[in-house]
Design a protein around this motif. Structure first.
Motif, PDB file in Angstrom:
ATOM      1  N   ALA A  27       0.853  -1.184   0.000  1.00  0.00           N
ATOM      2  CA  ALA A  27       0.000   0.000   0.000  1.00  0.00           C
ATOM      3  C   ALA A  27       0.891   1.236   0.000  1.00  0.00           C
ATOM      4  O   ALA A  27       1.963   1.243   0.613  1.00  0.00           O
ATOM      5  CB  ALA A  27      -0.912  -0.001   1.223  1.00  0.00           C
ATOM      6  N   PHE A  28       0.433   2.278  -0.702  1.00  0.00           N
ATOM      7  CA  PHE A  28       1.198   3.520  -0.782  1.00  0.00           C
ATOM      8  C   PHE A  28       0.253   4.632  -1.221  1.00  0.00           C
ATOM      9  O   PHE A  28      -0.913   4.387  -1.534  1.00  0.00           O
ATOM     10  CB  PHE A  28       2.374   3.380  -1.754  1.00  0.00           C
ATOM     11  N   GLU A  29       0.757   5.860  -1.253  1.00  0.00           N
ATOM     12  CA  GLU A  29      -0.044   7.011  -1.684  1.00  0.00           C
ATOM     13  C   GLU A  29       0.615   7.704  -2.861  1.00  0.00           C
ATOM     14  O   GLU A  29       1.835   7.817  -2.921  1.00  0.00           O
ATOM     15  CB  GLU A  29      -0.231   7.998  -0.535  1.00  0.00           C
TER      16      GLU A  29
ATOM     17  N   PHE B 224      -3.418   0.231  -3.458  1.00  0.00           N
ATOM     18  CA  PHE B 224      -2.979  -1.097  -3.050  1.00  0.00           C
ATOM     19  C   PHE B 224      -2.512  -1.845  -4.286  1.00  0.00           C
ATOM     20  O   PHE B 224      -3.014  -1.617  -5.388  1.00  0.00           O
ATOM     21  CB  PHE B 224      -4.130  -1.917  -2.459  1.00  0.00           C
TER      22      PHE B 224
ATOM     23  N   GLN C 247      -3.992   9.963  -3.053  1.00  0.00           N
ATOM     24  CA  GLN C 247      -4.807   8.764  -3.245  1.00  0.00           C
ATOM     25  C   GLN C 247      -4.086   7.558  -2.643  1.00  0.00           C
ATOM     26  O   GLN C 247      -2.896   7.348  -2.882  1.00  0.00           O
ATOM     27  CB  GLN C 247      -5.042   8.477  -4.735  1.00  0.00           C
ATOM     28  N   ARG C 248      -4.807   6.767  -1.885  1.00  0.00           N
ATOM     29  CA  ARG C 248      -4.259   5.530  -1.318  1.00  0.00           C
ATOM     30  C   ARG C 248      -4.438   4.414  -2.345  1.00  0.00           C
ATOM     31  O   ARG C 248      -5.549   4.192  -2.847  1.00  0.00           O
ATOM     32  CB  ARG C 248      -5.018   5.184  -0.032  1.00  0.00           C
TER      33      ARG C 248
ATOM     34  N   ALA D 214      -7.485   2.066  -3.034  1.00  0.00           N
ATOM     35  CA  ALA D 214      -7.855   1.384  -1.798  1.00  0.00           C
ATOM     36  C   ALA D 214      -9.353   1.128  -1.738  1.00  0.00           C
ATOM     37  O   ALA D 214      -9.786   0.053  -1.301  1.00  0.00           O
ATOM     38  CB  ALA D 214      -7.393   2.191  -0.588  1.00  0.00           C
TER      39      ALA D 214
END
Length: 110
Positions: free
Chosen positions: A66-68, A75, A72-73, A107
């Motif tokens: 997971a990251f941004e 996956f 925005q998040r 996400a």
């Protein structure tokens, strides 16, 4: 193969798969809607991802992250299929019987 060695073999194959976005990657409509620039950034983030922990990688297979990007998040998740992509792989540690698919998603699309 003992459990830890099995997970390490899968993790190594997953790392190799993450390094090749041109093979077996899927981007959801939400990710595509972010636009070309964000998609390039997201792909680079997946390829470079190394923030594995007990929380996001409890089995040691390095199959989720997971990251941004731009607030925005996102996956990413690797799933293991048989060679015909119709059933689950009988053995994810064996590339001869497994096709990996990495899905990159927002996400909220999970």
């Amino acid at each position: 193969m003992i459990e830890q060695e099995h997970a390490q073999a899968i993790a190594q194959l997953n790392d190799q798969h993450r390094a090749r976005p041109e093979v077996g990657w899927v981007m959801t409509p939400g990710v595509q809607a972010l636009g070309a620039r964000a998609m390039v950034q997201a792909v680079a983030a997946v390829v470079a991802f190394s923030d594995f922990s007990e929380d996001n990688d409890p089995h040691g297979e390095r199959d989720f992250g997971a990251f941004e990007i731009g607030g925005q998040r996102l996956f990413w998740k690797i799933d293991y299929y048989d060679q015909s992509l119709t059933l689950a792989s009988p053995e994810p540690a064996d590339p001869a019987v497994t096709r990996r698919v990495l899905t990159l998603m927002l996400a909220e699309e999970y």
